[in-house]
Scaffold this motif. Sequence first.
Motif, PDB file in Angstrom:
ATOM      1  N   ASP A   1       0.857  -1.132  -0.003  1.00 20.41           N
ATOM      2  CA  ASP A   1      -0.090   0.134   0.071  1.00 20.41           C
ATOM      3  C   ASP A   1       1.064   1.298  -0.108  1.00 20.41           C
ATOM      4  OD1 ASP A   1      -2.337  -1.563   0.237  1.00 20.41           O
ATOM      5  OD2 ASP A   1      -2.647  -1.189   2.111  1.00 20.41           O
ATOM      6  N   SER A   2       1.821   1.657   1.215  1.00 20.73           N
ATOM      7  CA  SER A   2       2.761   2.476   1.430  1.00 20.73           C
ATOM      8  C   SER A   2       3.350   2.760  -0.554  1.00 20.73           C
ATOM      9  CB  SER A   2       3.995   2.273   1.822  1.00 20.73           C
ATOM     10  OG  SER A   2       2.895   1.940   2.883  1.00 20.73           O
ATOM     11  N   LYS A   3       3.751   1.793  -1.313  1.00 18.42           N
ATOM     12  CA  LYS A   3       4.553   1.911  -2.544  1.00 18.42           C
ATOM     13  C   LYS A   3       3.649   2.248  -3.177  1.00 18.42           C
ATOM     14  CE  LYS A   3       7.495  -1.712  -3.244  1.00 18.42           C
ATOM     15  NZ  LYS A   3       8.925  -0.850  -3.068  1.00 18.42           N
ATOM     16  N   LEU A   4       2.665   2.000  -3.615  1.00 19.35           N
ATOM     17  CA  LEU A   4       1.833   2.479  -4.654  1.00 19.35           C
ATOM     18  C   LEU A   4       1.363   3.781  -4.586  1.00 19.35           C
ATOM     19  CD1 LEU A   4      -0.765  -1.112  -5.056  1.00 19.35           C
ATOM     20  CD2 LEU A   4       0.629   0.123  -6.983  1.00 19.35           C
ATOM     21  N   HIS A   5       0.889   4.042  -3.162  1.00 20.19           N
ATOM     22  CA  HIS A   5       0.553   5.622  -2.430  1.00 20.19           C
ATOM     23  C   HIS A   5       2.259   6.182  -2.697  1.00 20.19           C
ATOM     24  CE1 HIS A   5       0.702   9.388   0.057  1.00 20.19           C
ATOM     25  NE2 HIS A   5      -0.385   9.451  -0.292  1.00 20.19           N
ATOM     26  N   ASP A   6       3.318   6.639  -2.769  1.00 17.99           N
ATOM     27  CA  ASP A   6       4.167   6.940  -3.308  1.00 17.99           C
ATOM     28  C   ASP A   6       4.749   6.553  -4.820  1.00 17.99           C
ATOM     29  OD1 ASP A   6       4.577   7.549  -0.596  1.00 17.99           O
ATOM     30  OD2 ASP A   6       6.379   7.180  -0.683  1.00 17.99           O
ATOM     31  N   LEU A   7       4.520   5.900  -5.377  1.00 18.23           N
ATOM     32  CA  LEU A   7       4.886   5.650  -7.488  1.00 18.23           C
ATOM     33  C   LEU A   7       3.666   6.925  -7.831  1.00 18.23           C
ATOM     34  CD1 LEU A   7       5.166   1.410  -7.849  1.00 18.23           C
ATOM     35  CD2 LEU A   7       6.660   3.175  -7.739  1.00 18.23           C
ATOM     36  N   ARG A   8       2.515   6.123  -7.011  1.00 20.38           N
ATOM     37  CA  ARG A   8       1.534   7.442  -7.795  1.00 20.38           C
ATOM     38  C   ARG A   8       1.703   8.399  -7.573  1.00 20.38           C
ATOM     39  NH1 ARG A   8      -2.610   3.013  -5.123  1.00 20.38           N
ATOM     40  NH2 ARG A   8      -3.185   1.556  -7.273  1.00 20.38           N
ATOM     41  N   ILE A   9       1.706   9.061  -6.610  1.00 18.33           N
ATOM     42  CA  ILE A   9       2.036  10.676  -6.168  1.00 18.33           C
ATOM     43  C   ILE A   9       3.621  11.294  -7.554  1.00 18.33           C
ATOM     44  CG2 ILE A   9       3.871  11.851  -4.672  1.00 18.33           C
ATOM     45  CD1 ILE A   9       2.072  11.345  -2.481  1.00 18.33           C
ATOM     46  N   MET A  10       4.597   9.928  -7.641  1.00 14.16           N
ATOM     47  CA  MET A  10       5.884  10.342  -8.733  1.00 14.16           C
ATOM     48  C   MET A  10       5.133  10.902  -9.740  1.00 14.16           C
ATOM     49  SD  MET A  10       8.685   7.429  -8.081  1.00 14.16           S
ATOM     50  CE  MET A  10       9.333   6.856  -5.714  1.00 14.16           C
ATOM     51  N   LEU A  11       4.299   9.683 -10.454  1.00 12.71           N
ATOM     52  CA  LEU A  11       4.027   9.957 -11.596  1.00 12.71           C
ATOM     53  C   LEU A  11       2.719  11.139 -11.789  1.00 12.71           C
ATOM     54  CD1 LEU A  11       2.090   6.757 -12.322  1.00 12.71           C
ATOM     55  CD2 LEU A  11       3.977   7.429 -13.748  1.00 12.71           C
ATOM     56  N   GLN A  12       2.415  11.351 -10.438  1.00 12.83           N
ATOM     57  CA  GLN A  12       1.713  13.171 -10.662  1.00 12.83           C
ATOM     58  C   GLN A  12       2.743  14.179 -10.526  1.00 12.83           C
ATOM     59  OE1 GLN A  12      -1.156  12.310  -6.311  1.00 12.83           O
ATOM     60  NE2 GLN A  12      -2.316  11.335  -7.843  1.00 12.83           N
ATOM     61  N   ASP A  13       3.273  13.971  -9.910  1.00 12.00           N
ATOM     62  CA  ASP A  13       4.499  14.993  -9.546  1.00 12.00           C
ATOM     63  C   ASP A  13       4.961  14.855 -11.362  1.00 12.00           C
ATOM     64  OD1 ASP A  13       4.150  15.407  -7.037  1.00 12.00           O
ATOM     65  OD2 ASP A  13       5.776  14.501  -6.451  1.00 12.00           O
ATOM     66  N   TRP A  14       5.723  13.662 -11.616  1.00 11.84           N
ATOM     67  CA  TRP A  14       6.057  14.126 -13.180  1.00 11.84           C
ATOM     68  C   TRP A  14       4.578  14.658 -14.050  1.00 11.84           C
ATOM     69  CZ3 TRP A  14      10.529  14.607 -15.712  1.00 11.84           C
ATOM     70  CH2 TRP A  14      11.093  13.801 -16.724  1.00 11.84           C
ATOM     71  N   LYS A  15       3.412  14.717 -14.329  1.00 13.33           N
ATOM     72  CA  LYS A  15       3.690  15.234 -14.453  1.00 13.33           C
ATOM     73  C   LYS A  15       2.847  16.497 -14.912  1.00 13.33           C
ATOM     74  CE  LYS A  15       0.437  10.831 -15.574  1.00 13.33           C
ATOM     75  NZ  LYS A  15      -0.925  10.272 -14.992  1.00 13.33           N
ATOM     76  N   HIS A  16       2.548  16.989 -13.775  1.00 10.74           N
ATOM     77  CA  HIS A  16       2.672  18.339 -13.397  1.00 10.74           C
ATOM     78  C   HIS A  16       3.925  19.230 -13.730  1.00 10.74           C
ATOM     79  CE1 HIS A  16       2.010  21.912 -11.313  1.00 10.74           C
ATOM     80  NE2 HIS A  16       3.054  21.871 -10.543  1.00 10.74           N
ATOM     81  N   TYR A  17       5.216  18.185 -13.315  1.00 11.86           N
ATOM     82  CA  TYR A  17       6.103  19.254 -13.986  1.00 11.86           C
ATOM     83  C   TYR A  17       5.883  19.322 -15.237  1.00 11.86           C
ATOM     84  CZ  TYR A  17      11.055  19.186 -16.118  1.00 11.86           C
ATOM     85  OH  TYR A  17      11.924  19.051 -16.706  1.00 11.86           O
ATOM     86  N   LEU A  18       6.024  18.285 -16.484  1.00 12.40           N
ATOM     87  CA  LEU A  18       5.861  18.279 -17.711  1.00 12.40           C
ATOM     88  C   LEU A  18       4.575  19.514 -18.193  1.00 12.40           C
ATOM     89  CD1 LEU A  18       5.465  14.389 -19.278  1.00 12.40           C
ATOM     90  CD2 LEU A  18       7.423  15.802 -19.053  1.00 12.40           C
ATOM     91  N   SER A  19       3.919  19.480 -17.457  1.00 14.11           N
ATOM     92  CA  SER A  19       2.743  21.082 -17.919  1.00 14.11           C
ATOM     93  C   SER A  19       2.945  22.532 -17.609  1.00 14.11           C
ATOM     94  CB  SER A  19       1.265  20.498 -17.044  1.00 14.11           C
ATOM     95  OG  SER A  19       1.603  21.110 -15.345  1.00 14.11           O
ATOM     96  N   LEU A  20       4.452  22.488 -17.084  1.00 14.36           N
ATOM     97  CA  LEU A  20       4.828  23.538 -16.858  1.00 14.36           C
ATOM     98  C   LEU A  20       5.728  24.592 -17.956  1.00 14.36           C
ATOM     99  CD1 LEU A  20       6.643  23.375 -13.467  1.00 14.36           C
ATOM    100  CD2 LEU A  20       4.833  24.455 -13.773  1.00 14.36           C
ATOM    101  N   PRO A  21       5.778  26.033 -18.076  1.00 14.06           N
ATOM    102  CA  PRO A  21       6.112  25.895 -19.468  1.00 14.06           C
ATOM    103  C   PRO A  21       7.802  26.082 -19.416  1.00 14.06           C
ATOM    104  CG  PRO A  21       5.137  27.981 -18.023  1.00 14.06           C
ATOM    105  CD  PRO A  21       4.591  26.489 -17.375  1.00 14.06           C
ATOM    106  N   PRO A  22       8.710  26.378 -20.128  1.00 12.53           N
ATOM    107  CA  PRO A  22      10.030  26.165 -20.648  1.00 12.53           C
ATOM    108  C   PRO A  22      10.791  26.634 -19.178  1.00 12.53           C
ATOM    109  CG  PRO A  22       9.439  25.880 -22.487  1.00 12.53           C
ATOM    110  CD  PRO A  22       7.997  26.023 -21.899  1.00 12.53           C
TER     111      PRO A  22
END
Length: 364
Positions: A310-331
């Motif tokens: 449960d802990s592993k899945l929780h943090d893996l999903r946060i990693m993906l969310q953080d990466w998607k947020h990063y990709l959405s930022l302007p250069p």
Amino acid sequence: MLPEAKVLHLRRTVAASLFFATVSLSCLVLFRDVNSHRFFSTFPSSYTFYGLPSIFPSAYNDPVATSNEYPLEKVLNEAAMKDKTVILTTLNEAWAAPNSVIDLFLESFRIGDRTRTLLNHLVIIALDEKAFARCQVIHTHCFFLVSEEAYFNEEAYFMTPRYLKMMWRRIDFLRSVLELGYNFVFTDADIMWFRNPFPQFHHDADFQIACDHFTGSFDDVQNRPNGGFNFVKSNNRSIEFYKFWYSSRESYPGYHDQDVLNFIKVHPFITVIGLKMRFLDTTNFGGLCEPSRDLNQVCTMHANCCFGMDSKLHDLRIMLQDWKHYLSLPPSLKKLSVVSWRVPSKCSLDSLRYLDSPEKSVQE
């Protein structure tokens, strides 16, 4: 037109030749029938002929290297890059369930920077039938690693006998891949691939590995390696190293492969065989033990130092969310590195104090 006598003579000659050829062929077949059992008994019963034998024929006699249905070399050949490099991960039933680790792993490839095409070179090594069945639904290249010693369908509990067997089984399997002439990147399925890592690899290394802690120097043996991510080139040095690593389990009974690697990385045998070992910077190859410091440079992030599904899945999903947020930022904002990881979260490093508890599960 030939005279009639010559035509008759020619026909008789052809008929006689066909007769003798038929008799010779019959004798040959009879001879092969008598000796065929003796000849084919030298091959394992599960062996299937696919082209010519490998230059490493011992791998075909190795139960680690073969499966009853899908010969390993055939699967590797279909997935390999031009230089015979493949990406490998292992999967059991516990991590193969829908919306579990394997789905997050594959999603990271699809949304990463120049990583989607790498899926064409990924081979998922299934450790049980359910994992193999799920792999066939979600991915192209799957191999069922049959094991006579243990059945690895359930989540492995850290340092239990079954966990240790699974870890050492992995080392022996990777040795067989090297013997077949393939380079590999091995990656645990709880590692998110955000960028193509190949530009960050050391070109002169035989064996390079990610770290739980990186000292700042790629050749410092004080680095703390993590066996969940490594890039290995197939040559005599790496093959001998993997044989030595696997055999060293007898010198250090009760330890898993990662701990044994820490013991043997300074062994004189490494110098004798001339193995070039390098350690990967956590700036590019981070994890929850030591997160990468810059999303502009990160290639992979590992859910290591984490106990419990449960802990592993929780943090893996946060990693993906953080990466998607990063990709959405302007250069301009990306360059400022205004985004940082929100992990570890449930995978708190405080959980390390439960390391010796058999109730706590982990797949590092």
